[in-house]
Design an enzyme around this catalytic site. Structure first.
Site, mmCIF file in Angstrom:
data_model
loop_
_atom_site.group_PDB
_atom_site.id
_atom_site.type_symbol
_atom_site.label_atom_id
_atom_site.label_comp_id
_atom_site.label_asym_id
_atom_site.label_seq_id
_atom_site.Cartn_x
_atom_site.Cartn_y
_atom_site.Cartn_z
ATOM 1 C CB SER A 220 -1.110 -0.149 1.387
ATOM 2 O OG SER A 220 -0.131 0.131 2.343
ATOM 3 N N GLY A 222 -0.411 4.665 0.187
ATOM 4 C CA GLY A 222 -1.115 5.802 0.822
ATOM 5 C C GLY A 222 -1.715 6.567 -0.261
ATOM 6 C CB ALA A 223 -2.296 10.199 -1.527
ATOM 7 N N GLY A 225 -1.854 4.865 -3.740
ATOM 8 C CA GLY A 225 -2.672 3.708 -4.046
ATOM 9 C C GLY A 225 -2.060 2.351 -3.629
ATOM 10 N N GLY A 251 -5.127 1.204 5.687
ATOM 11 C CA GLY A 251 -4.549 -0.082 5.169
ATOM 12 C C GLY A 251 -5.050 -1.505 5.445
ATOM 13 C CG ASP A 252 -5.831 -1.938 9.624
ATOM 14 O OD1 ASP A 252 -4.829 -2.426 9.130
ATOM 15 O OD2 ASP A 252 -6.153 -1.021 10.463
HETATM 16 N N1 LIG Z 1 -4.691 10.130 1.156
HETATM 17 C C1 LIG Z 1 -5.302 9.110 0.596
HETATM 18 N N2 LIG Z 1 -5.967 9.363 -0.514
HETATM 19 C C2 LIG Z 1 -6.584 8.330 -0.884
HETATM 20 N N3 LIG Z 1 -6.228 7.015 -0.707
HETATM 21 C C3 LIG Z 1 -5.598 6.804 0.450
HETATM 22 C C4 LIG Z 1 -4.937 8.027 1.167
HETATM 23 N N4 LIG Z 1 -4.218 7.224 2.134
HETATM 24 C C5 LIG Z 1 -4.317 5.937 2.236
HETATM 25 N N5 LIG Z 1 -5.234 5.858 1.304
HETATM 26 C C6 LIG Z 1 -5.727 4.296 0.830
HETATM 27 O O1 LIG Z 1 -5.756 3.395 1.891
HETATM 28 C C7 LIG Z 1 -4.576 2.306 1.495
HETATM 29 C C8 LIG Z 1 -3.526 2.089 2.547
HETATM 30 O O2 LIG Z 1 -2.848 3.323 3.039
HETATM 31 P P1 LIG Z 1 -1.438 3.203 3.487
HETATM 32 O O3 LIG Z 1 -1.397 4.683 4.267
HETATM 33 O O4 LIG Z 1 -0.550 2.949 2.409
HETATM 34 O O5 LIG Z 1 -1.312 1.789 4.616
HETATM 35 P P2 LIG Z 1 -1.175 1.984 6.104
HETATM 36 O O6 LIG Z 1 -2.647 2.449 6.832
HETATM 37 O O7 LIG Z 1 -1.120 0.306 6.341
HETATM 38 O O8 LIG Z 1 -0.029 2.560 6.723
HETATM 39 C C9 LIG Z 1 -3.802 2.627 0.307
HETATM 40 O O9 LIG Z 1 -3.387 1.715 -0.485
HETATM 41 C C10 LIG Z 1 -5.170 3.729 -0.257
HETATM 42 O O10 LIG Z 1 -5.942 2.704 -0.938
HETATM 43 O O1 LIG Z 2 -0.001 -2.409 15.844
HETATM 44 P P1 LIG Z 2 0.527 -1.048 15.570
HETATM 45 O O2 LIG Z 2 1.570 -1.176 14.546
HETATM 46 O O3 LIG Z 2 1.087 -0.198 16.823
HETATM 47 O O4 LIG Z 2 -0.943 -0.176 15.062
HETATM 48 C C1 LIG Z 2 -2.011 -0.334 15.780
HETATM 49 C C2 LIG Z 2 -2.791 0.996 15.253
HETATM 50 O O5 LIG Z 2 -2.959 0.572 13.789
HETATM 51 C C3 LIG Z 2 -4.565 0.601 13.596
HETATM 52 O O6 LIG Z 2 -4.788 -0.514 13.152
HETATM 53 C C4 LIG Z 2 -4.543 1.590 12.328
HETATM 54 O O7 LIG Z 2 -3.863 0.743 11.045
HETATM 55 P P2 LIG Z 2 -3.155 1.766 10.012
HETATM 56 O O8 LIG Z 2 -1.828 1.853 10.190
HETATM 57 O O9 LIG Z 2 -3.671 0.948 8.768
HETATM 58 O O10 LIG Z 2 -3.699 3.084 9.965
HETATM 59 C C5 LIG Z 2 -5.248 1.247 14.673
HETATM 60 O O11 LIG Z 2 -6.341 0.852 14.991
HETATM 61 C C6 LIG Z 2 -4.176 0.885 16.021
HETATM 62 O O12 LIG Z 2 -4.115 1.919 16.597
#
Ligand SMILES: Nc1ncnc2c1ncn2[C@@H]1O[C@H](COP(=O)(O)OP(=O)(O)O)[C@@H](O)[C@H]1O
Ligand SMILES: O=P(O)(O)OC[C@H]1O[C@](O)(COP(=O)(O)O)[C@@H](O)[C@@H]1O
Length: 312
Positions: A220, A222-223, A225, A251-252
């Site tokens: 993943s 972020g923005a 994709g 991401g979840d």
């Molecule tokens: N600013 C954003 N705009 C659009 N989609 C987003 C944005 N941030 C996250 N996403 C969506 O959420 C998914 C997970 O975000 P990411 O930040 O890569 O993962 P994580 O939450 O595990 O750190 C991305 O692959 C995208 O589909």
């Molecule tokens: O286990 P870690 O890495 O501390 O992450 C836990 C945090 O991640 C989350 O699941 C959020 O996940 P993202 O990283 O996808 O935003 C929160 O609910 C939780 O507080």
């Protein structure tokens, strides 16, 4: 049935402030508590979209009880393993311009006996499951190869394992041959030991993780994709969100959508991206329901521009 495992779940506290100034007292405008932890969120997103799931979590103290109450209140099937250490709280502070500050507690150590009880719980729930999804940070002192051991165990039991891990737990799990890993950009860069600055960098890093043992890599970005590398090759997709509200749990949601859609190829990537984008449009770590999910905004590219720089 998709079984999720969260060894280090949390109560996610989201606090809205007008402005956060370090070193001063700030009065909050509002606050809310959600059940948290990466596996917990995957289960929340699956259930919100009527996909059968059970969440295996550790639960300690009054905060652990509250976590379980919140999950059960949402209708989630929970298998809680009682532990002595207190369930942690993770705090997200949100400013009106969208700036987000996060503080995640480390969690409390788990004893050998508690880890064995968690393993028994996963084993019991995994009977007949399609996936075991092991997610999130490990509490202090938990062996970094615990997800790797899970992969090895379930490989012989015929249950697919997906891992969303950071730090040394990710490369260890990759070496144990998981069916799927879901690193974000930072985790991908750390796992291969070089920066990921472009789509091409992400594809190369994903390729390396596949060579080291992962079946499918859903990276993943972020923005920007996500990149999918599986036996069918490379697929890149985006789902732009004009005004993101909260990326917590995005991401979840991506992982949950991908698994719910069959975990293979462009259709599953598109579903994951639609769920991830929907999560980003919702406040705090709210997981998207069917009405929140827009599939028309997803763009899929099987011949991606590898030179495209990622947003800094
Ligand atoms: N600013 C954003 N705009 C659009 N989609 C987003 C944005 N941030 C996250 N996403 C969506 O959420 C998914 C997970 O975000 P990411 O930040 O890569 O993962 P994580 O939450 O595990 O750190 C991305 O692959 C995208 O589909
Ligand atoms: O286990 P870690 O890495 O501390 O992450 C836990 C945090 O991640 C989350 O699941 C959020 O996940 P993202 O990283 O996808 O935003 C929160 O609910 C939780 O507080």
């Amino acid at each position: 049935m998709i079984v999720t495992l969260t060894l280090n779940p949390s109560l996610d506290r989201t606090i809205d402030v007008d402005r956060l100034v370090q070193g001063t007292m700030t009065r909050a405008r509002s606050a809310r508590i959600d059940p948290g932890g990466k596996g917990v969120n995957v289960s929340r997103a699956l259930l919100a979209n009527r996909a059968p799931t059970v969440a295996v979590v550790t639960s300690g103290g009054a905060d652990g009880e509250q976590l379980v109450r919140l999950l059960e209140g949402d209708g989630i099937a929970v298998h809680a393993v009682p532990v002595a250490g207190r369930t942690r709280s993770n705090v997200t502070i949100v400013e009106p311009d969208g700036v987000v500050t996060k503080v995640n507690e480390p969690g409390e150590p788990l004893s050998r006996k508690e880890l064995d009880a968690v393993a028994d719980a996963v084993l019991a729930e995994a009977e007949g499951a399609s996936w075991v999804v092991a997610c999130g940070s490990l509490p202090p002192g938990v062996p970094f190869d615990i997800y790797a051991r899970l992969c090895e165990f379930f490989a012989s039991a015929g249950v697919r394992v997906a891992v969303d891990a950071s730090g040394p737990a990710l490369p260890a799990a990759v070496g144990a041959g998981p069916h799927l890993v879901k690193p974000n950009r930072d985790e991908l860069a750390e796992a291969v030991g070089r920066p990921v600055a472009s789509v091409g960098d992400a594809v190369e890093a994903a390729r390396e993780l596949r060579e080291r043992g992962a079946g499918t890599v859903l990276a993943s970005l972020g923005a920007d994709g996500a990149v999918l590398l599986d036996e069918d090759g490379v697929t890149v997709g985006t789902a732009p969100v004009a005004e993101p509200r909260s990326t917590v749990g995005a991401g979840d949601a991506l992982l949950a959508g991908f698994l719910a859609a069959g975990a293979r190829g462009a259709p599953a990537l598109a579903e994951g991206l639609a769920w991830g984008a929907a999560a980003v449009r919702l406040p705090a770590s709210r997981m998207p329901r069917p009405d929140d999910i827009r599939r028309d905004i997803v763009r899929i590219d099987t011949r991606p521009d590898l030179g495209r720089s990622l947003i800094a």
